[in-house]
Design a protein around this motif. Structure first.
Motif, PDB file in Angstrom:
ATOM      1  N   LEU A  30     -14.645  -9.711   6.743  1.00  0.00           N
ATOM      2  CA  LEU A  30     -15.208  -8.390   6.449  1.00  0.00           C
ATOM      3  C   LEU A  30     -16.486  -8.147   7.248  1.00  0.00           C
ATOM      4  O   LEU A  30     -16.760  -7.024   7.667  1.00  0.00           O
ATOM      5  N   ILE A  59     -14.836  -1.822  -1.445  1.00  0.00           N
ATOM      6  CA  ILE A  59     -13.830  -2.207  -0.445  1.00  0.00           C
ATOM      7  C   ILE A  59     -12.566  -2.692  -1.145  1.00  0.00           C
ATOM      8  O   ILE A  59     -11.450  -2.272  -0.812  1.00  0.00           O
ATOM      9  N   ARG A  60     -12.728  -3.559  -2.113  1.00  0.00           N
ATOM     10  CA  ARG A  60     -11.574  -4.113  -2.830  1.00  0.00           C
ATOM     11  C   ARG A  60     -10.823  -3.030  -3.591  1.00  0.00           C
ATOM     12  O   ARG A  60      -9.597  -3.033  -3.638  1.00  0.00           O
ATOM     13  N   LEU A  62     -10.680   0.202  -2.824  1.00  0.00           N
ATOM     14  CA  LEU A  62      -9.947   1.030  -1.861  1.00  0.00           C
ATOM     15  C   LEU A  62      -8.672   0.333  -1.389  1.00  0.00           C
ATOM     16  O   LEU A  62      -7.624   0.964  -1.268  1.00  0.00           O
ATOM     17  N   GLN A  63      -8.761  -0.947  -1.142  1.00  0.00           N
ATOM     18  CA  GLN A  63      -7.582  -1.696  -0.690  1.00  0.00           C
ATOM     19  C   GLN A  63      -6.537  -1.799  -1.792  1.00  0.00           C
ATOM     20  O   GLN A  63      -5.353  -1.752  -1.515  1.00  0.00           O
ATOM     21  N   ALA A  64      -6.975  -1.927  -3.032  1.00  0.00           N
ATOM     22  CA  ALA A  64      -6.034  -2.087  -4.139  1.00  0.00           C
ATOM     23  C   ALA A  64      -5.343  -0.777  -4.503  1.00  0.00           C
ATOM     24  O   ALA A  64      -4.162  -0.764  -4.855  1.00  0.00           O
ATOM     25  N   PRO A  67      -3.066   2.516   0.237  1.00  0.00           N
ATOM     26  CA  PRO A  67      -2.471   1.670   1.282  1.00  0.00           C
ATOM     27  C   PRO A  67      -3.256   1.788   2.593  1.00  0.00           C
ATOM     28  O   PRO A  67      -2.796   2.374   3.564  1.00  0.00           O
ATOM     29  N   LEU A  68      -4.485   1.240   2.594  1.00  0.00           N
ATOM     30  CA  LEU A  68      -5.359   1.358   3.756  1.00  0.00           C
ATOM     31  C   LEU A  68      -5.575   0.005   4.414  1.00  0.00           C
ATOM     32  O   LEU A  68      -5.741  -1.003   3.736  1.00  0.00           O
ATOM     33  N   ASN A  69      -5.594  -0.003   5.746  1.00  0.00           N
ATOM     34  CA  ASN A  69      -5.994  -1.209   6.448  1.00  0.00           C
ATOM     35  C   ASN A  69      -7.523  -1.232   6.503  1.00  0.00           C
ATOM     36  O   ASN A  69      -8.189  -0.279   6.093  1.00  0.00           O
ATOM     37  N   TYR A  70      -8.091  -2.321   7.028  1.00  0.00           N
ATOM     38  CA  TYR A  70      -9.543  -2.453   7.018  1.00  0.00           C
ATOM     39  C   TYR A  70     -10.244  -1.405   7.868  1.00  0.00           C
ATOM     40  O   TYR A  70     -11.330  -0.945   7.534  1.00  0.00           O
ATOM     41  N   VAL A  73     -10.430   1.610   5.749  1.00  0.00           N
ATOM     42  CA  VAL A  73     -11.415   1.394   4.687  1.00  0.00           C
ATOM     43  C   VAL A  73     -12.816   1.671   5.227  1.00  0.00           C
ATOM     44  O   VAL A  73     -13.633   2.309   4.566  1.00  0.00           O
TER      45      VAL A  73
END
Length: 96
Positions: A30, A59-60, A62-64, A67-70, A73
């Motif tokens: 990260l 960050i976590r 948004l990812q959960a 369906p976004l990649n880093y 994000v």
């Protein structure tokens, strides 16, 4: 002199990862992606402010939830920060 009851303002990578319940390698990833910005001391050690746990939680989340990649994000985080800034400006103007 340090006191047992004083909290350190910064956490090492391992302590930060443990506080977040993540592997230190993910924290390093990260950082490499620019999603977290540690303080780097003169020896090259990375130190994280405890307040960055909030950023990590965002960050976590948004990812959960999306369906976004880093990379995506990072863009969403930038947009959320900008929205917060604009809302703060608006509140200041409303009170003056």
């Amino acid at each position: 002199m340090t006191y047992a009851l004083m909290r350190r303002p910064y956490l090492s990578t391992d302590a930060f990862a443990a506080a977040a319940g993540l592997h230190p390698d993910l924290i390093s990833r990260l950082v490499a992606l620019g999603l977290l910005e540690p303080h780097v001391d003169e020896l090259g050690n990375r130190w994280f402010a405890q307040t960055q746990l909030v950023q990590l939680a965002r960050i976590r989340r948004l990812q959960a939830e999306l369906p976004l990649n880093y990379a995506a994000v990072g863009i969403v985080l930038d947009l959320l920060t900008r929205i917060d800034q604009l809302e703060a400006q608006l509140r200041r103007r409303t009170w003056t």
